[in-house]
Design an enzyme around this catalytic site. Sequence first.
Site, PDB file in Angstrom:
ATOM      1  CB  ALA A 163      -0.978  -0.315   1.245  1.00  0.00           C
ATOM      2  CB  CYS A 205      -2.574  -2.536  -2.018  1.00  0.00           C
ATOM      3  SG  CYS A 205      -2.276  -2.229  -3.858  1.00  0.00           S
ATOM      4  CB  CYS A 206      -2.111  -6.447   2.389  1.00  0.00           C
ATOM      5  SG  CYS A 206      -0.037  -7.105   1.616  1.00  0.00           S
ATOM      6  CE  LYS A 207       2.398  -4.542   8.242  1.00  0.00           C
ATOM      7  NZ  LYS A 207       2.731  -4.794   9.373  1.00  0.00           N
ATOM      8  CB  THR A 234      -0.528  -9.161  -2.107  1.00  0.00           C
ATOM      9  OG1 THR A 234      -0.590  -7.575  -1.178  1.00  0.00           O
ATOM     10  CG2 THR A 234      -0.858  -9.176  -2.960  1.00  0.00           C
TER      11      THR A 234
END
Length: 764
Positions: free
Chosen positions: A207, A681-683, A689
Amino acid sequence: LLALSLRTSDGGKVVGTIEVSVVKMGEIEDGEADHITTDVQGQKCTLVCECTAPESVNGKDNLPFLNAVLKNPVCKLYRFPTSDNKWMRIREQMSESILSFHIPKELISLHIKEDLCRNQELKELGELSPHWDNLRKNVLTHCDQMVNMYQDILTELSKETGSSFKSSSSKGEKTLEFVPINLHLQRMHVHSPHLKDALYDVITVGAPAAHFQGFKNGGLRKLLHRFEMERRNTGYQFIYYSPENTAKAKEVLSNINQLQPLIATHADLLLNSASQHSPDSLKNSLKMLSEKTELFVHAFKDQLVRSALLALYTARPGGVLKKPPSPKNGTEESCPQDPPPQMRRQDSIPHHSDYDEEEWDRVWANVGKSLNCIIAMVDRLIERDGSNEGGGGGSKDGEKDPSLVDPIITHPREDWYEQLYPLIRTLKDCMGEVVSRAKQSLTFVLLQELAHSLPQGLMLTLRRDIVFSQALAGLVCGFIIKLHTSLHDPGFLQQLHTVGLIVQYEGLLSTYSDEIGMLEDMAVGISDLKKVAFKIIEAKSNDVLPVITGRREHYVVEVKLPARMFEALPLQIKEGQLLHVYPVLFNVGINEQQTLAERFGDVSLQESINQENFELLKEYYTAFMEKMPPDYISHFQEQNDLKGLLENLHQNIQAKKRKNVEIMWLAATICRKLNGIRFTCCKSAKDRTSMSVTLEQCSILRDEHQLHKDFFIRALDCMRREGCRIENVLKNVKCRKYAFNMLQLMAFPKYYRPPEGTYGKADT
């Protein structure tokens, strides 16, 4: 036989026992395989082949070009049964992109150039009263520090030669904060027995967020709102201009800087045509000059310039604005029809006692009057020359009163250059007067924005630049891949220049703790991508990396194509039409932190983002249906029920159901059917993801390619255990374990849990 051939050609090692049925379907593309792994006992993975050969998108011609953008591919081959007991072949590929570092370096260079120009304009603002002069000095001190910081970051990034990947463990490093986290192309190529080969691409990336700066006070969405509220309550020492007015000031300044040299160039070309005594060339040059001058005049049709002039006047010592003498102008000898008055060699704005609010209108109108005099002269010169074209010199006024040009005495072979030169000089002088006044007044507007809440405002700009840089790197990568994948699709190319492209981001962040700030950063960064347009140009050398031009409010990314590929494009694109993108973000938190947020916290941020972006998606769909040709729409509607999918998506957003992953599936389906670009998206784009993209791949195999229902879970486990995503985990954290603990696994929705033995301690 299969094992023997592999050992002979590649020396690959065979692990486990391969059943006869597996051998029949175990062909290797190009005969290249590093190893084969099977799990017959658990029947979790029918066959996985690791392949070292990268895949071309549309034949071998595109491969060298894509190799300039994509690096270090990881390829896996699978074969799964279909519902009619036949076999499909799947090729999974994951690649890094050197754009991860190239785009941030391009962008930072632009920021430095823009900020240096702004600082110089502040210095050239002229004499100010002590209060405003002290503010300017303070602003310049902080701005110079920011430029130095950007230069240091660019220097550090320039040392990263050949880099194409920023690992999740580096997300908090200051020198890499402009670089996207774990950016990859995730591709699935399906070869079905009954259907055409199909490609499915997803760009996976962490992200976009300012991890180094942290999230103690929230992310950009909250910080910008708070900053604007504080500005509205500014004390007497500042003049408040709304964000819209500030953006307008930047836009007008940018237009001035672009148009003034263009007008000067076209004016010189007009004189060159006059010296050659060429009527056709003269008319063409006049047409270009008229178009650019009209754009220049139109740029100042705004009350903001008038109010800024008055505000600047009040900031001068004693209400007097000093300026150097303007060039001598020859208006009085140029054109008998209401010539622009002689420029007064005095202050740009009169003393307060005789301040005339209409003077700016007169100065501004002189540019248009000067252009009309040039048009009249060109018409008369061509008429005198006996041109069959008559008086078509580009005037918008139609027939002209003969009295405008009768007093001008010309002869058939008289030097046209001598006739036009005084008028061109007058136009340039008038334009210079307008530019001088407008630049100073609008720079004064920007001074107000910069002076408030130093250094908070500049730090917000830095944070926004960081987040935008990460988002833009992913977007440019996705655009280039999409362009090459669909280069031979006439419908896509028509959609590209007629409507633009939808860009859909799937967010997996929770609305709890630091991830709230990440989501707030991400929402603003993705929204800012609306400022980006693409332009496709022909590559003139082997350097095919994209180039970015523009400023913070408007960027143009120039994508280079080799000559043969460029020639296949529609005329509108080849002529340089700007191609627009429409980014949308849908977020659904899926981990244990989202469970806490839903039960004890606040999920309104996620709900607001999803609702706002649904409206944007619906607007794009409406434009798509209105602008695309009727025959295309008719065929499109037969193949797709997008209206029903949109209604279903809206209902799911309104339902406010916990961890409603149906929202993500519907948004992704709509994006694919609209030929859009997909992001997940993730962190860190590593664990959540990986669960999402593998689930999406297997769902596509089931829904679009008739994957046998009994093999859905097996295929899913196989991709997660042996596929590209576990390799992604390895390259990020040097361990083949997804970072999940038991609490997280219990909180995940169905099908988001990794197979047994592939997860470990959660990543912090």
